[in-house]
Motif scaffolding. Sequence first.
Motif, PDB file in Angstrom:
ATOM      1  N   VAL A  34       0.821  -1.213   0.000  1.00 24.54           N
ATOM      2  CA  VAL A  34       0.000   0.000   0.000  1.00 24.54           C
ATOM      3  C   VAL A  34       0.854   1.262   0.000  1.00 24.54           C
ATOM      4  N   GLY A  35       0.264   2.348  -0.450  1.00 23.12           N
ATOM      5  CA  GLY A  35       0.946   3.640  -0.454  1.00 23.12           C
ATOM      6  C   GLY A  35      -0.068   4.763  -0.576  1.00 23.12           C
ATOM      7  N   PRO A  36       0.383   6.034  -0.452  1.00 20.90           N
ATOM      8  CA  PRO A  36      -0.541   7.173  -0.456  1.00 20.90           C
ATOM      9  C   PRO A  36      -1.303   7.357  -1.772  1.00 20.90           C
ATOM     10  N   THR A  37      -2.583   7.705  -1.643  1.00 27.29           N
ATOM     11  CA  THR A  37      -3.492   7.839  -2.779  1.00 27.29           C
ATOM     12  C   THR A  37      -4.357   9.083  -2.576  1.00 27.29           C
ATOM     13  N   THR A  38      -4.547   9.871  -3.618  1.00 35.09           N
ATOM     14  CA  THR A  38      -5.385  11.066  -3.495  1.00 35.09           C
ATOM     15  C   THR A  38      -6.796  10.664  -3.105  1.00 35.09           C
ATOM     16  N   HIS A  39      -7.324  11.339  -2.107  1.00 36.21           N
ATOM     17  CA  HIS A  39      -8.536  10.795  -1.515  1.00 36.21           C
ATOM     18  C   HIS A  39      -9.620  11.839  -1.274  1.00 36.21           C
ATOM     19  N   TYR A  40      -9.268  13.010  -0.750  1.00 36.48           N
ATOM     20  CA  TYR A  40     -10.299  13.916  -0.271  1.00 36.48           C
ATOM     21  C   TYR A  40      -9.787  15.353  -0.313  1.00 36.48           C
ATOM     22  N   THR A  41     -10.711  16.288  -0.525  1.00 37.03           N
ATOM     23  CA  THR A  41     -10.363  17.697  -0.572  1.00 37.03           C
ATOM     24  C   THR A  41     -10.949  18.394   0.644  1.00 37.03           C
ATOM     25  N   MET A  42     -10.084  18.857   1.535  1.00 42.69           N
ATOM     26  CA  MET A  42     -10.595  19.545   2.727  1.00 42.69           C
ATOM     27  C   MET A  42     -11.094  20.942   2.363  1.00 42.69           C
ATOM     28  N   GLY A  43     -10.338  21.603   1.492  1.00 42.22           N
ATOM     29  CA  GLY A  43     -10.724  22.949   1.094  1.00 42.22           C
ATOM     30  C   GLY A  43     -11.949  22.920   0.208  1.00 42.22           C
ATOM     31  N   GLY A  44     -12.442  24.115  -0.104  1.00 42.11           N
ATOM     32  CA  GLY A  44     -13.614  24.158  -0.975  1.00 42.11           C
ATOM     33  C   GLY A  44     -14.291  25.508  -0.913  1.00 42.11           C
ATOM     34  N   ILE A  45     -15.557  25.505  -1.260  1.00 46.32           N
ATOM     35  CA  ILE A  45     -16.296  26.763  -1.314  1.00 46.32           C
ATOM     36  C   ILE A  45     -16.537  27.271   0.105  1.00 46.32           C
ATOM     37  N   ARG A  46     -16.304  28.543   0.322  1.00 45.71           N
ATOM     38  CA  ARG A  46     -16.534  29.107   1.649  1.00 45.71           C
ATOM     39  C   ARG A  46     -18.036  29.148   1.927  1.00 45.71           C
ATOM     40  N   VAL A  47     -18.417  28.635   3.074  1.00 45.59           N
ATOM     41  CA  VAL A  47     -19.840  28.619   3.425  1.00 45.59           C
ATOM     42  C   VAL A  47     -20.048  29.158   4.834  1.00 45.59           C
ATOM     43  N   ASP A  48     -21.265  29.600   5.056  1.00 41.05           N
ATOM     44  CA  ASP A  48     -21.675  29.952   6.406  1.00 41.05           C
ATOM     45  C   ASP A  48     -22.027  28.655   7.135  1.00 41.05           C
ATOM     46  N   ALA A  49     -21.490  28.494   8.328  1.00 43.77           N
ATOM     47  CA  ALA A  49     -21.635  27.204   9.016  1.00 43.77           C
ATOM     48  C   ALA A  49     -23.097  26.828   9.243  1.00 43.77           C
ATOM     49  N   ASP A  50     -23.910  27.755   9.681  1.00 43.22           N
ATOM     50  CA  ASP A  50     -25.279  27.408  10.063  1.00 43.22           C
ATOM     51  C   ASP A  50     -26.195  27.162   8.877  1.00 43.22           C
ATOM     52  N   THR A  51     -25.984  27.902   7.776  1.00 42.72           N
ATOM     53  CA  THR A  51     -26.912  27.783   6.648  1.00 42.72           C
ATOM     54  C   THR A  51     -26.299  27.141   5.424  1.00 42.72           C
ATOM     55  N   ALA A  52     -24.974  26.978   5.405  1.00 44.64           N
ATOM     56  CA  ALA A  52     -24.266  26.434   4.248  1.00 44.64           C
ATOM     57  C   ALA A  52     -24.334  27.349   3.035  1.00 44.64           C
ATOM     58  N   GLN A  53     -24.683  28.616   3.230  1.00 42.58           N
ATOM     59  CA  GLN A  53     -24.721  29.517   2.087  1.00 42.58           C
ATOM     60  C   GLN A  53     -23.310  29.989   1.730  1.00 42.58           C
ATOM     61  N   THR A  54     -23.057  30.077   0.432  1.00 46.60           N
ATOM     62  CA  THR A  54     -21.755  30.537  -0.041  1.00 46.60           C
ATOM     63  C   THR A  54     -21.769  32.065  -0.067  1.00 46.60           C
ATOM     64  N   THR A  55     -20.748  32.649  -0.679  1.00 46.73           N
ATOM     65  CA  THR A  55     -20.713  34.104  -0.757  1.00 46.73           C
ATOM     66  C   THR A  55     -21.644  34.644  -1.846  1.00 46.73           C
ATOM     67  N   ILE A  56     -22.252  33.751  -2.612  1.00 47.53           N
ATOM     68  CA  ILE A  56     -23.256  34.183  -3.597  1.00 47.53           C
ATOM     69  C   ILE A  56     -24.639  33.935  -3.006  1.00 47.53           C
ATOM     70  N   PRO A  57     -25.500  34.945  -2.924  1.00 43.33           N
ATOM     71  CA  PRO A  57     -26.845  34.730  -2.384  1.00 43.33           C
ATOM     72  C   PRO A  57     -27.583  33.655  -3.191  1.00 43.33           C
ATOM     73  N   GLY A  58     -28.166  32.710  -2.485  1.00 44.49           N
ATOM     74  CA  GLY A  58     -28.928  31.655  -3.153  1.00 44.49           C
ATOM     75  C   GLY A  58     -28.106  30.446  -3.542  1.00 44.49           C
ATOM     76  N   LEU A  59     -26.789  30.563  -3.431  1.00 43.04           N
ATOM     77  CA  LEU A  59     -25.938  29.406  -3.738  1.00 43.04           C
ATOM     78  C   LEU A  59     -25.452  28.789  -2.438  1.00 43.04           C
ATOM     79  N   PHE A  60     -25.713  27.508  -2.290  1.00 43.74           N
ATOM     80  CA  PHE A  60     -25.337  26.785  -1.078  1.00 43.74           C
ATOM     81  C   PHE A  60     -24.373  25.666  -1.449  1.00 43.74           C
ATOM     82  N   ALA A  61     -23.603  25.225  -0.475  1.00 43.09           N
ATOM     83  CA  ALA A  61     -22.681  24.128  -0.755  1.00 43.09           C
ATOM     84  C   ALA A  61     -22.565  23.243   0.470  1.00 43.09           C
TER      85      ALA A  61
END
Lengths: 291, 579, 259
Positions: B350-377
């Motif tokens: 076995v060896g290291p394998t690309t698996h997951y992306t921690m970073g991503g679209i910035r969201v508001d924690a409580d509502t998951a809304q991004t910096t664009i109104p109406g867009l959620f992630a």
Amino acid sequence: MAKTVVIQDINATGATERNDGWWVEPLMVLGGLGLFIVYATWAAIQGEFYAMEKVEEIIIPAGANAAEFVRPYLSPICSPDLPRWFPELFSWYQWSPAFLILPFPGAFRATCYYYRKAYYRSFFTTPAACSVGGQPSPLSKLLGFTKKYTGETQFPMYFQNLHRFTFYIAALFMVILAYDAYQGFFGWEHIGYADGKNFHVGVGSLVILGNVVLLGLYTFSCHSWRHLLAGKLDCFSCSDFTSKRFDAWKRQSFLNEHHMLFAWVSLIWVGFTDLYIRLCAMGIWQDRILF
Amino acid sequence: MAKKSYETKYECHTHDVLVIGAGGAGLRAAIEASSQGLSVGLICKSLLGKAHTVMAEGGVAASMGNVDPDDGWKTHFRDTIHGGKFLNNYRMAELHAKESADRIRELERWGAVFDRTEKGKIMQRPFGGHTYRRLCHVGDHTGLEIIRTLQDKGVHSGIDVYMEATITHLLKEDGRISGCIGYWRESGRCVIFNAKAVILATGGIGKGFKVTSNSWEYTADGQGMAYRAGAELIDMEFVQFHPTGMVWPNGVKGLLITEAVRGEGGLLTNSEGERFMKNVDPERMELSTRDIVAKAINKEVKEGRGSPHGGVFLDISHRGPEYVRKKLPGMYRQLLEFADVDITKGPMEVGPTTHYTMGGIRVDADTAQTTIPGLFACGEVAGGMHGANRLGGNSLSDLLVFGRRAGLGAVEYANGLKEQPQIDDADVKAAVKELSQPFERDDGENPYAIHKDLQELMQSKVGIVREEGELKEALDELQTLKGRAKNIAVTGARQFNPGWHLAIELDNMLIASEMVARCALQRTESRGAHTRIDHEGYNEHWGKTNSTINANGEEMVIGQSTLMEMPDDLKALAYEEKK
Amino acid sequence: MAKAEATFHVFRGEAADAESGVEASGEYQEYKVPVEEGMVVLDAMHYIQGEDAPDLAVRWNCKAAKCGSCSAEINGKPRLLCKQRMDALPLDEPIVVSPLKTFPLVKDLVTDVSWNYKMNAAIPPFQPKEEDTDKWEVFENDVVRTQEFRKCIECFLCQDVCHVLRNHDRKDAFAGPRFMVRLASLDMHPMDARNDRVKYTKEEAGIGLCNITKCCTEVCPEDIKITDNAIIPMKERVVDEFYDPVMKVLRGIGLAHKK
């Protein structure tokens, strides 16, 4: 290299892209089951040499001591020997007891969840193997399976749903066959075997014992029995009784996984047991007493 | 009202809430939005129930305390923050720790069947980085169980499911979301969705790398679309490499060997037979966090103590064949059938394998809304929850917790709109033109070739261990690849044409790859999943700073923003010594 | 050493499409693919896409037999492309790869399996006996059966091979093995409150049309014993409720549970 042609009608007999020997298994099943059916029918029609308990039932070499040739052996295809047990009731009956007996194990096997697969493929050929096209065989046409496919919802296939009742009878038969096997070891005195002792082990005793063991494995690995044991329950842990049933179900499930194996081995062994007794009774083969 | 010209030309659908992506997060969001009585559309690139969530094996983390009664949300919160190297969005970590147990109970109520304890409760197993036995699981196919449960719940919730449709552009009206446009994979025809709110749940970016556990769907669609639409992304340098992917044989290369193998007692050894984890984490050994294990393996291989095919050995066979088959049935069968490797008999490489992306679209924690109104992630496409590194088992619970919150957030937003936002004809025209371009070139680049070059580049120069020179080279080469991508030509018709699909998806992969490389270059420290050999160890400034990514026309702008500070009570929890 | 080479005959064709004027077509195209160690047929399809036919349509996702997307027929046998190892195939003759034949063709190896999703949506969902799951006491023994069924990855290979659907085309009356498994998983769930699942299995899903030909079990990539553990037990439950006269009497006099 050859071109692969697109199959136009996947329902045409033998239409497939499979290039393995898909026909081998259905052919073997056809041969195996066919052979047994032919043999059992012949044996039933023949109507004698299925038991060795009485001197008049067997052929004895000239000049030999008849009492040394009798055996407490009865062929499983004629057990229970009803006309012998109830002579008055069956005074009118003059054919082989096999005809009275065979329909019951026959029905058990005919409605068996393994054999259904086997003969739907081999005898009805719709389809003969997975992802192989198949038109109804002459046999299925004879049974009227040419119209719209209705599976097991209508006569006569409707009766497949009553497999459990054939199991009940088969289980009853097991008691009788176990009695026969017991007789094979402990039933020598009353048939008048030469040395007057009651216990012997002949090769035939072992053959009959093997028969009852294998038939038992086949009978009690039945899917309907699995259902009745505990398969019908939704909750196994809900009471002590259901827990016990679950334990039994688990063990039976192990047998059930090998239902096909038991189906074949027991079938072959039934045929062999009958043949062995038949050959001995006809004086063609001589049963040996081991001790 | 007069019909807009696009409405006569293309297939159109209108919903209150539109969810893009039908993995765990998307399904959970759609279920929530639909349960609030809104009209919900759910779009997926594949058939329903095939999303990458099915691949999650180990389990779903929730501090239910069924096995270890001392467990609670506070410990889970602390573990998550420690795993994320204090770079998490604390509020997300808090909500996640508090709500995940409820989400599990809910799944059970919807028909999920988890493994059981002797007391008849949901079984929980230990996992790397978690203080207590916390991962609810179903053998090694927990992800499948979750997606199937959500799928069955979803199809009875009145959601309109659009299968095998790829969304390519988000559409806006006056700065807020108005819908999206995409194409049916089957026919190649364009389809337009008009919606008050759009939830992105499109997963990660793994297909930009060569050795990856991710499927073809992981082409950074959400990251790319949100970026192009003007949303802010954060922390894209944090790409998790699963420490144990198969490196051999080829048929299973990149196949993940779940942490459960180590959780159940699997041993990691190098070519000298040494349990090398004792050199880096003698306390937790094989159960250490993913980044530590991945780096330790990398070190062994680089220093010449690797296995014949460039990995290390992972062995579970000492637990006995029966135990292995019961606890890791999928793994056992898969390796035996795919590659003739019997894990009950000997070690895996076995060896290291690309698996997951921690970073991503910035969201508001409580509502998951991004910096664009109406867009959620929500889910992997959203950033912040996992900080610099994710603990195993936290992604499945992330999907459930923030899937639900995104659904609620979108409902609240949609209910607040007085009228349906309008789609601009010109936007549709531009998007449609862009989609057709690859067909209009007679002679151009093969998309598969560009994709292959991109994967090689990312794996070798923006991979698990990074360095300034290589990152700069990578950025140069990315510009070349972008140039080549503008000249892609595809053959064949529009009906189910994978070459064309890839050509479209390459855009997003190139954008996401550039984000990773640029952020990695900017962050001059080593933290969590991001390792700079020229900047070892933590840096105080970066410990309080998120990387930010924004689009300024054609230019990608990389910036910094100060991490939200935790309230004192949470701080006390996070910094509390482990018992 | 020269690498071994495999010859593939891959079905290429598409359904008619009135709107774009595409006519129905279909034939086998020959492709040569170098064989590498540990290769599966899906790798070969990707090779063909990358080198010869970028527009070759094939569904796939996880390439690990966990999602059930890449269902097709290899040398006539329903298989997952990602699970068919090349070294298990004879390379001296062409390897024939074709789409599922039970469902309408879309293009090349892709078929329209939407019928299955309709069947699934029609099945009444799980309904818990007790809403508060903290009150549940469910033991491992009680869920072993359901867990086996829930391993299903919905590849629909069983649906493809089932002769009731494939040859008799009884999609009107028979839900197919996949949904027998699903119904079994619900009916055997210790916490499912519905008591009409057996009736549904008989009357809506048409279990009587299954005649135990067992091809579904043969092709299942998850090794679910579809026939023995799902269909037959459900048939027996149907017998309990609808065919067994003794059970009827027992129910009548209160010696057996009424469903």
